[in-house]
Design a protein around this motif. Structure first.
Motif, PDB file in Angstrom:
ATOM      1  N   ARG A   9      14.834   4.148   2.829  1.00  0.00           N
ATOM      2  CA  ARG A   9      14.203   5.474   2.758  1.00  0.00           C
ATOM      3  C   ARG A   9      13.612   5.835   4.124  1.00  0.00           C
ATOM      4  O   ARG A   9      12.641   5.215   4.569  1.00  0.00           O
ATOM      5  N   PRO A  10      14.170   6.817   4.817  1.00  0.00           N
ATOM      6  CA  PRO A  10      13.676   7.190   6.150  1.00  0.00           C
ATOM      7  C   PRO A  10      12.184   7.527   6.171  1.00  0.00           C
ATOM      8  O   PRO A  10      11.485   7.235   7.143  1.00  0.00           O
ATOM      9  N   CYS A  11      11.681   8.099   5.070  1.00  0.00           N
ATOM     10  CA  CYS A  11      10.286   8.527   5.048  1.00  0.00           C
ATOM     11  C   CYS A  11       9.309   7.352   5.015  1.00  0.00           C
ATOM     12  O   CYS A  11       8.122   7.516   5.307  1.00  0.00           O
ATOM     13  N   THR A  12       9.786   6.135   4.656  1.00  0.00           N
ATOM     14  CA  THR A  12       8.882   4.983   4.585  1.00  0.00           C
ATOM     15  C   THR A  12       9.174   3.916   5.641  1.00  0.00           C
ATOM     16  O   THR A  12       8.484   2.898   5.696  1.00  0.00           O
ATOM     17  N   GLN A  13      10.202   4.146   6.470  1.00  0.00           N
ATOM     18  CA  GLN A  13      10.566   3.130   7.466  1.00  0.00           C
ATOM     19  C   GLN A  13       9.430   2.854   8.456  1.00  0.00           C
ATOM     20  O   GLN A  13       9.268   1.739   8.944  1.00  0.00           O
ATOM     21  N   LEU A  45       7.143 -14.086  -4.003  1.00  0.00           N
ATOM     22  CA  LEU A  45       8.502 -13.637  -3.707  1.00  0.00           C
ATOM     23  C   LEU A  45       8.494 -12.135  -3.430  1.00  0.00           C
ATOM     24  O   LEU A  45       7.963 -11.358  -4.215  1.00  0.00           O
ATOM     25  N   ILE A  46       9.087 -11.734  -2.294  1.00  0.00           N
ATOM     26  CA  ILE A  46       9.066 -10.332  -1.866  1.00  0.00           C
ATOM     27  C   ILE A  46      10.504  -9.845  -1.640  1.00  0.00           C
ATOM     28  O   ILE A  46      11.160 -10.264  -0.683  1.00  0.00           O
ATOM     29  N   PRO A  47      11.021  -8.965  -2.508  1.00  0.00           N
ATOM     30  CA  PRO A  47      12.374  -8.427  -2.320  1.00  0.00           C
ATOM     31  C   PRO A  47      12.395  -7.348  -1.230  1.00  0.00           C
ATOM     32  O   PRO A  47      11.488  -6.529  -1.149  1.00  0.00           O
ATOM     33  N   VAL A  48      13.448  -7.363  -0.419  1.00  0.00           N
ATOM     34  CA  VAL A  48      13.631  -6.372   0.642  1.00  0.00           C
ATOM     35  C   VAL A  48      15.024  -5.756   0.510  1.00  0.00           C
ATOM     36  O   VAL A  48      16.014  -6.486   0.368  1.00  0.00           O
ATOM     37  N   LEU A  83       9.308  -6.751  -9.781  1.00  0.00           N
ATOM     38  CA  LEU A  83       8.567  -6.923  -8.533  1.00  0.00           C
ATOM     39  C   LEU A  83       8.611  -5.648  -7.684  1.00  0.00           C
ATOM     40  O   LEU A  83       9.629  -4.966  -7.641  1.00  0.00           O
ATOM     41  N   THR A  84       7.498  -5.339  -6.998  1.00  0.00           N
ATOM     42  CA  THR A  84       7.522  -4.236  -6.040  1.00  0.00           C
ATOM     43  C   THR A  84       8.343  -4.669  -4.828  1.00  0.00           C
ATOM     44  O   THR A  84       8.302  -5.829  -4.436  1.00  0.00           O
ATOM     45  N   ILE A  85       9.075  -3.719  -4.236  1.00  0.00           N
ATOM     46  CA  ILE A  85       9.988  -4.077  -3.143  1.00  0.00           C
ATOM     47  C   ILE A  85       9.601  -3.372  -1.845  1.00  0.00           C
ATOM     48  O   ILE A  85       8.839  -2.400  -1.850  1.00  0.00           O
ATOM     49  N   CYS A  86      10.122  -3.893  -0.736  1.00  0.00           N
ATOM     50  CA  CYS A  86      10.048  -3.221   0.561  1.00  0.00           C
ATOM     51  C   CYS A  86      11.408  -2.551   0.781  1.00  0.00           C
ATOM     52  O   CYS A  86      12.420  -3.243   0.900  1.00  0.00           O
ATOM     53  N   ASP A  87      11.406  -1.232   0.816  1.00  0.00           N
ATOM     54  CA  ASP A  87      12.663  -0.486   0.872  1.00  0.00           C
ATOM     55  C   ASP A  87      12.845   0.130   2.262  1.00  0.00           C
ATOM     56  O   ASP A  87      12.117   1.049   2.647  1.00  0.00           O
TER      57      ASP A  87
END
Length: 291
Positions: free
Chosen positions: A269-273, A243-246, A262-266
């Motif tokens: 955050r402009p710096c990680t897009q 399961l991957i939260p976004v 759980l680690t998420i895809c955020d």
């Protein structure tokens, strides 16, 4: 009653219904200088000081802890919970709630037996004709009722207000070099079937992983709540990164506690897009076994 008397350590915490969990909160939520409260129970479950302080902000810390423990730990069973309550000297709770707990466990065991019991053969005129296995019956657009069922890299859990982002997800993950195959309910599932049954089968048997699109609207969706908890029950402790939260937009409501570990895809955050879609595609491309 054998399941209740001797096998409570094997009964998952999901067997306890809302009534029992609310009553546990009535006993444990009030801060108590004499008897052990929810903090003592949480510490006995293995949570750190910082995690316990974070739970303190919840409306019902006991309920939040139980949901989180159920999602993250393979050790979260009814028997273990009773053992912890006894360990912190709250036998009064065990004695008072044991009849309700036993009844919940009995119902849970009965539901498992019903699921395991093969359906009764009804002698119809066409009963002699071969019937396809349930997972092979056409439920998605590209299903072949006489061949292999359609498989997917990921089931997308979303609410209707987030559908624009789902469209972007399709473009970035399916229509690029990643060439992933997503299961988007509104696009891929044929009408006319039971929503809960089909959803469960798709998540458990057809999709390697599940992407959860988190938003304020997601928190109010019964369908998303069911899908998320069902997927978590298949992978307690996130053993196989199923399961991957976004998160793709800012939220006013708290992030769901059952996904907090759980680690998420955020995407906010402009710096990680720049890395967002590559990270998500890589996570969905990892090897996976349904066994």
């Amino acid at each position: 009653m054998e399941c209740i008397d001797s096998d409570l350590m094997c009964v998952p915490l999901i067997a306890l219904n809302v009534t029992v969990r609310n009553k546990l909160g009535l006993y444990l939520n009030p801060r108590n200088t004499v008897a052990a409260d929810w903090m003592a129970v949480t510490e006995a479950m293995g949570y750190s000081y910082l995690e316990i302080k974070n739970f303190e902000r919840s409306k019902s810390p006991t309920k939040t802890v139980l949901d989180d423990w159920q999602a993250r730990s393979t050790d979260s069973t009814v028997g273990k919970l009773l053992s912890i309550l006894t360990e912190v000297e709250r036998k009064d709770i065990v004695e008072d709630l044991r009849p309700l707990i036993d009844e919940d466990v009995r119902k849970y065991c009965e539901s498992l037996k019903k699921k395991a019991k093969p359906p009764v053969q009804v002698h119809e005129v066409d009963s002699c004709l071969p019937q396809p296995a349930p997972e092979r019956i056409g439920i998605t657009l590209e299903d072949d009722p006489e061949g292999a069922p359609e498989m997917f890299d990921a089931f997308i859990c979303y609410c209707q207000s987030d559908f624009d982002f789902v469209h972007e997800m399709i473009r970035q993950l399916e229509q690029t070099d990643h060439k992933l195959k997503l299961c988007v309910f509104d696009r891929d599932v044929l009408p006319g079937s039971c929503v809960w049954t089909i959803t469960s089968e798709l998540i458990e048997k057809r999709c390697k992983r599940m992407v959860v699109v988190i938003s304020d609207e997601y928190l109010d969706s019964d369908a998303c709540d069911f899908q998320t908890k069902f997927a978590l029950s298949l992978c307690p402790g996130a053993r196989n990164k199923r399961l991957i939260p976004v998160v793709y937009k800012s939220m006013k409501k708290p992030f769901p506690s059952i996904l907090r570990f759980l680690t998420i895809c955020d995407y906010t955050r402009p710096c990680t897009q720049t890395w967002f879609w590559t990270r998500l595609a890589k996570a969905l491309s990892l090897p996976f076994s349904f066994n």
